[in-house]
Every structure is written in structure tokens, then in C-alpha cells.
Design an enzyme around this catalytic site. Structure first.
Site, PDB file in Angstrom:
ATOM      1  N   ARG A  55       0.825  -1.214   0.000  1.00 43.74           N
ATOM      2  CA  ARG A  55       0.000   0.000   0.000  1.00 43.74           C
ATOM      3  C   ARG A  55       0.855   1.259   0.000  1.00 43.74           C
ATOM      4  O   ARG A  55       0.446   2.316  -0.474  1.00 43.74           O
ATOM      5  CB  ARG A  55      -0.925  -0.012   1.218  1.00 43.74           C
ATOM      6  CG  ARG A  55      -2.080   0.955   1.088  1.00 43.74           C
ATOM      7  CD  ARG A  55      -2.842   1.180   2.391  1.00 43.74           C
ATOM      8  NE  ARG A  55      -3.181  -0.028   3.086  1.00 43.74           N
ATOM      9  CZ  ARG A  55      -2.846  -0.277   4.362  1.00 43.74           C
ATOM     10  NH1 ARG A  55      -2.139   0.590   5.059  1.00 43.74           N
ATOM     11  NH2 ARG A  55      -3.214  -1.394   4.941  1.00 43.74           N
ATOM     12  N   TYR A 108     -13.682  22.665 -11.239  1.00 39.54           N
ATOM     13  CA  TYR A 108     -14.158  21.423 -11.877  1.00 39.54           C
ATOM     14  C   TYR A 108     -15.432  20.983 -11.151  1.00 39.54           C
ATOM     15  O   TYR A 108     -15.477  20.958  -9.917  1.00 39.54           O
ATOM     16  CB  TYR A 108     -13.035  20.400 -11.704  1.00 39.54           C
ATOM     17  CG  TYR A 108     -13.270  19.009 -12.209  1.00 39.54           C
ATOM     18  CD1 TYR A 108     -13.491  18.750 -13.554  1.00 39.54           C
ATOM     19  CD2 TYR A 108     -13.216  17.932 -11.328  1.00 39.54           C
ATOM     20  CE1 TYR A 108     -13.667  17.457 -14.001  1.00 39.54           C
ATOM     21  CE2 TYR A 108     -13.386  16.631 -11.769  1.00 39.54           C
ATOM     22  CZ  TYR A 108     -13.614  16.403 -13.114  1.00 39.54           C
ATOM     23  OH  TYR A 108     -13.783  15.118 -13.552  1.00 39.54           O
ATOM     24  N   ASP A 180      -5.467  22.803  -8.172  1.00 33.93           N
ATOM     25  CA  ASP A 180      -5.699  21.767  -9.171  1.00 33.93           C
ATOM     26  C   ASP A 180      -4.929  22.195 -10.416  1.00 33.93           C
ATOM     27  O   ASP A 180      -5.331  23.108 -11.137  1.00 33.93           O
ATOM     28  CB  ASP A 180      -7.199  21.615  -9.458  1.00 33.93           C
ATOM     29  CG  ASP A 180      -7.488  20.454 -10.416  1.00 33.93           C
ATOM     30  OD1 ASP A 180      -6.612  20.128 -11.246  1.00 33.93           O
ATOM     31  OD2 ASP A 180      -8.592  19.892 -10.341  1.00 33.93           O
ATOM     32  N   LYS A 205      -5.344  12.615 -17.364  1.00 36.81           N
ATOM     33  CA  LYS A 205      -5.377  13.511 -18.527  1.00 36.81           C
ATOM     34  C   LYS A 205      -4.047  13.407 -19.296  1.00 36.81           C
ATOM     35  O   LYS A 205      -3.751  12.380 -19.845  1.00 36.81           O
ATOM     36  CB  LYS A 205      -5.706  14.930 -18.072  1.00 36.81           C
ATOM     37  CG  LYS A 205      -6.945  15.002 -17.161  1.00 36.81           C
ATOM     38  CD  LYS A 205      -8.237  14.637 -17.881  1.00 36.81           C
ATOM     39  CE  LYS A 205      -9.398  14.310 -16.951  1.00 36.81           C
ATOM     40  NZ  LYS A 205      -9.757  15.336 -15.986  1.00 36.81           N
TER      41      LYS A 205
HETATM   42  C1  LIG Z   1     -10.615  15.241 -14.847  1.00 33.42           C
HETATM   43  C2  LIG Z   1     -10.312  16.245 -13.819  1.00 33.42           C
HETATM   44  C3  LIG Z   1     -10.289  15.912 -12.466  1.00 33.42           C
HETATM   45  C4  LIG Z   1     -10.651  14.540 -11.958  1.00 33.42           C
HETATM   46  O1  LIG Z   1      -9.795  13.568 -12.431  1.00 33.42           O
HETATM   47  P1  LIG Z   1     -10.236  12.027 -12.636  1.00 33.42           P
HETATM   48  O2  LIG Z   1      -8.949  11.362 -12.885  1.00 33.42           O
HETATM   49  O3  LIG Z   1     -11.200  12.016 -13.778  1.00 33.42           O
HETATM   50  O4  LIG Z   1     -10.903  11.605 -11.357  1.00 33.42           O
HETATM   51  C5  LIG Z   1      -9.959  16.898 -11.564  1.00 33.42           C
HETATM   52  N1  LIG Z   1      -9.679  18.148 -11.966  1.00 33.42           N
HETATM   53  C6  LIG Z   1      -9.701  18.506 -13.255  1.00 33.42           C
HETATM   54  C7  LIG Z   1      -9.364  19.902 -13.628  1.00 33.42           C
HETATM   55  C8  LIG Z   1     -10.025  17.570 -14.228  1.00 33.42           C
HETATM   56  O5  LIG Z   1     -10.066  17.944 -15.514  1.00 33.42           O
END
Ligand SMILES: *Cc1c(COP(=O)(O)O)cnc(C)c1O
Length: 390
Positions: A55, A108, A180, A205
């Protein structure tokens, strides 16, 4: 070392790779020890990328964590099963019942839902703030404000935040800042140099880059890493070695992919700006964007994701625009090699602290790695269908 070179070396310490180029996929729950001395060493060093228990990660995870730190500039990095878990994990590491959170109004959507549903239920109060507030965020701080959360640019509407102005205010008040940083990926912005304490990535992403893995990261500066690490461990957050490996592989081509995404997206954005149907193109690397000077100051480039707003358009017209597309597929997420499209009819429904200035529908595009001429032809045909349906 220049950025592109750093990307090739990051996380490739011989401790993790041995004599091959990439770190092997080390899948593990149990790590076994031959002597008490080895067990003791691993126990003492378990927070410092020494194998202890699955973990806590294996060499594959350590390589990715180290790579993200080298690229973003953090002291430590925790892995999560997806970006949404990294957002919730980072927030809950620094918030408790009775605390107050300042959340950017352009966040988001699932981040907003987390605040309104889960955090509210835990007795954590959220105030949304204007993404363009800058140092005036000081006026919203309460005695119990513990975290300011930023996302710049907003991943639907692309407002740029003055990150250093906000982090400077936060420092004066002993408030933790969490960014973020997904839009920038780990290479277009150095969040810790802008004063951020914790940087979150949806590695799903651009890091993974091929639309086939869900993964999240949160990195912290030296002061905040121990608390983030401990909390992440207590919550049991972890990711599979296979996914960590895939993310590392994606990382190696991140810069060349981004350059192509950027070039094609700018071409499409400029083309859209000339269309009579378009009210505004929301792309921070266009000089017409209100956040352009901040973008120029804090970011070293852009990517394939941006939006545009139509002057007007019915649901039926928007459906006609999107449904016949040859290359832009309708679907969530972004950052893969393929082009994507989504529509939002009423942005104001996602806002509480600010007034959305446009009345027409918003279309968000992810410009993939197809030939841009094919993408422009696809959009040209989409506008014809849109106008015919009007
Ligand atoms: C897609 C996204 C997330 C969440 O990510 P996941 O891997 O889909 O859970 C968070 N913040 C932003 C800006 C995003 O585009």
C-alpha cells in the site's frame, strides 16, 4: 537541465530501474525481509520510498512519485486511484469539522459537488470566490479559514487566477493553498515557485495521455508533505503498479505531445474567433483573453483544451453541431491523443459567486493529435448543420 531533458530523466534513478530503461512493474502486497535489521530499516524509512508494504508503494510507484516531484518542484507526492480522489484526499488532509474553505467559483464540477455534499455534511463550510479576485481574497478570510483551493485556468471556462497574489495572502494568514494543476500538466507551470503548498493532478489527462488509465497525484512542499503523506496513508489511498508504469510511460512523450496539442489548438482557436456564430473564444494563450498577461507570466505554454461560446443556439442546434462529427467524439475527460467535444447550455447553473456574462451555449473542445486541417473541416461542417437547424 532544460524542461524537456528533465522529463526524460525524471524518476529514472537506478534504484528503481536497475539496468533497464524503464522501472519494472513491481506488483506487491507483502514485502518480505530476511533479517530484523532489514525490517527495522524499512519500517523507519517507509515514508521515504523504501519498500515496506504494497500500500505504501513499490519501486514503480516511487519512480512516478519522484518524477512528479522533479517536474512540479514538490518535496513529496502521493498517488490516488484518480484525480477526484486526489482532490478529496488533498482537501481532507488539511480540513476538519468546523473549518472554512475558500473554493474557486470556476472549479471542476465534481470538486464543487464534493464541497456541497460531502464536506458540508462533515461540518466544513465552503465559500466560493471569483476566480479573478486576486489579493482581494483577503476580504473573504474568516478566523476558521484553513484552505484556499485554486484551479487555473478553470477547466471549463478558462479564467486565469493570480496564483502568487492569492498564495501570498494565504501565507500571511497561515492558510494552506491547494491548486488543481491538471490543465498545466506537470510541465507548463511550476506551482511551488508560485507559492502553492499542494498541487493536484488528474494524471488521467495528459500524464497518461492515452485515455486508458485513471490516476491522481498530489504533491506538497516540504512543510505540508508530512501531513499529506500521513493522511493519504491513513485513508488507504493507493494506485496499481501497472497504472503507475503506464503514467511513467506517458510522461516521457508529454512535451512533444503538448507541443502538437498546443499548436493545433491555437490554430483552431484563431479560426473559431473569426466565425460569425462565435461570441468568444476562451483560450488563455490568446492575447484577447482577459487572463493573457497572467498566462504569459506564470505558464510556459498551453495545451489542447479550451472552450468557445456561441452568440446563441438552441439545444437542437447544438445537437446538430455535435452529433454529425467525424473526428470530435462526444465524451468527458481530455488529455488523450484524440479530439473530444462537450456542450454546456447554462454555465450560470455551475456558478454562485460570479455572474456568467454570456447567454449562448458553451462548447468545450479537446484538440487531439489528428491533422488540424481535418479538424477544421469537421468544425466547418458542424457550423453548417448548426445554421441549418436554426
Ligand atoms: C478530470 C479532472 C479531475 C478529476 O480527475 P479524474 O482522474 O477524472 O478523477 C480533476 N480536476 C480537473 C481539472 C479535471 O479535468
Amino acid at each position: 537541465m532544460k524542461k524537456d531533458t528533465r522529463l526524460i530523466h525524471a524518476g529514472r534513478s537506478k534504484n528503481y530501474t536497475g539496468n533497464v530503461v524503464n522501472p519494472p512493474v513491481v506488483r506487491a502486497s507483502t514485502i518480505v525481509f530476511d533479517t530484523f535489521a532489514e525490517l527495522k530499516h524499512a519500517t523507519q524509512q517507509r515514508g521515504n520510498r523504501v519498500p515496506f508494504y504494497g500500500r505504501r508503494g513499490t519501486e514503480t510507484h516511487f519512480a512516478l512519485q519522484e518524477a512528479i516531484c522533479e517536474l512540479e518542484g514538490g518535496s513529496g507526492c502521493a498517488l490516488y486511484p484518480c484525480g477526484a480522489a486526489a482532490v478529496s484526499g488533498a482537501l481532507l488532509a488539511f480540513l476538519k469539522s468546523g473549518d472554512h474553505l475558500l473554493m474557486v467559483d470556476s472549479a471542476y464540477e465534481p470538486t464543487r459537488a464534493l464541497c456541497d455534499k460531502l464536506l458540508a455534511g462533515l461540518g466544513i463550510e465552503t465559500t466560493y470566490y471569483d476566480p479573478q479576485i486576486g489579493a482581494a481574497v483577503a476580504g473573504l478570510i474568516k478566523p476558521n479559514t484553513r484552505v484556499i483551493f485554486l484551479e487555473s485556468p478553470g477547466s471549463l471556462t478558462f479564467e486565469m487566477q493570480d496564483i502568487p497574489a492569492i498564495t501570498a495572502v494565504a501565507r500571511q494568514h497561515n492558510i494552506v493553498t491547494i491548486l488543481d494543476n491538471t490543465w498545466a500538466s506537470p510541465i507548463l507551470c511550476r506551482p511551488f515557485e508560485l507559492g502553492v503548498d499542494v498541487s493536484v493532478q488528474s494524471a488521467t489527462k495528459y500524464i497518461v495521455g492515452h485515455s486508458d488509465v485513471m490516476l491522481g497525484t498530489a504533491s506538497a512542499n516540504e512543510q505540508h508533505w508530512p501531513q499529506l503523506r500521513e493522511h493519504s496513508y491513513l485513508m488507504g489511498y493507493c494506485a496499481s503498479a501497472d497504472d503507475a508504469y503506464t503514467a511513467l510511460r506517458g510522461l516521457r512523450t508529454l512535451s512533444v505531445r503538448l507541443k502538437q496539442h498546443e499548436q493545433s489548438a491555437l490554430k483552431v482557436a484563431n479560426w473559431l474567433a473569426q466565425r460569425p456564430e462565435v461570441a468568444s473564444v476562451l483560450h488563455p494563450a490568446l492575447p484577447s483573453h482577459p487572463g493573457y498577461s497572467i498566462f504569459q507570466r506564470d505558464f510556459s505554454g498551453s495545451n489542447g483544451l479550451f472552450s468557445f461560446v456561441l452568440k446563441q443556439g438552441s439545444q437542437q442546434q447544438v445537437e446538430a453541431f455535435i452529433e454529425g462529427m467525424a473526428h470530435f467524439k462526444m465524451g468527458f475527460s481530455w488529455g488523450g491523443y484524440e479530439s473530444l467535444i462537450t456542450a454546456t447550455m447554462k454555465v450560470q447553473n455551475l456558478r454562485t459567486a460570479t455572474t456568467w456574462p454570456y447567454s449562448g451555449p458553451l462548447i468545450r473542445l479537446h484538440i487531439g493529435l489528428e491533422d488540424v486541417e481535418d479538424l477544421l473541416a469537421d468544425l466547418e461542417a458542424a457550423f453548417s448543420r448548426f445554421n441549418q437547424a436554426g
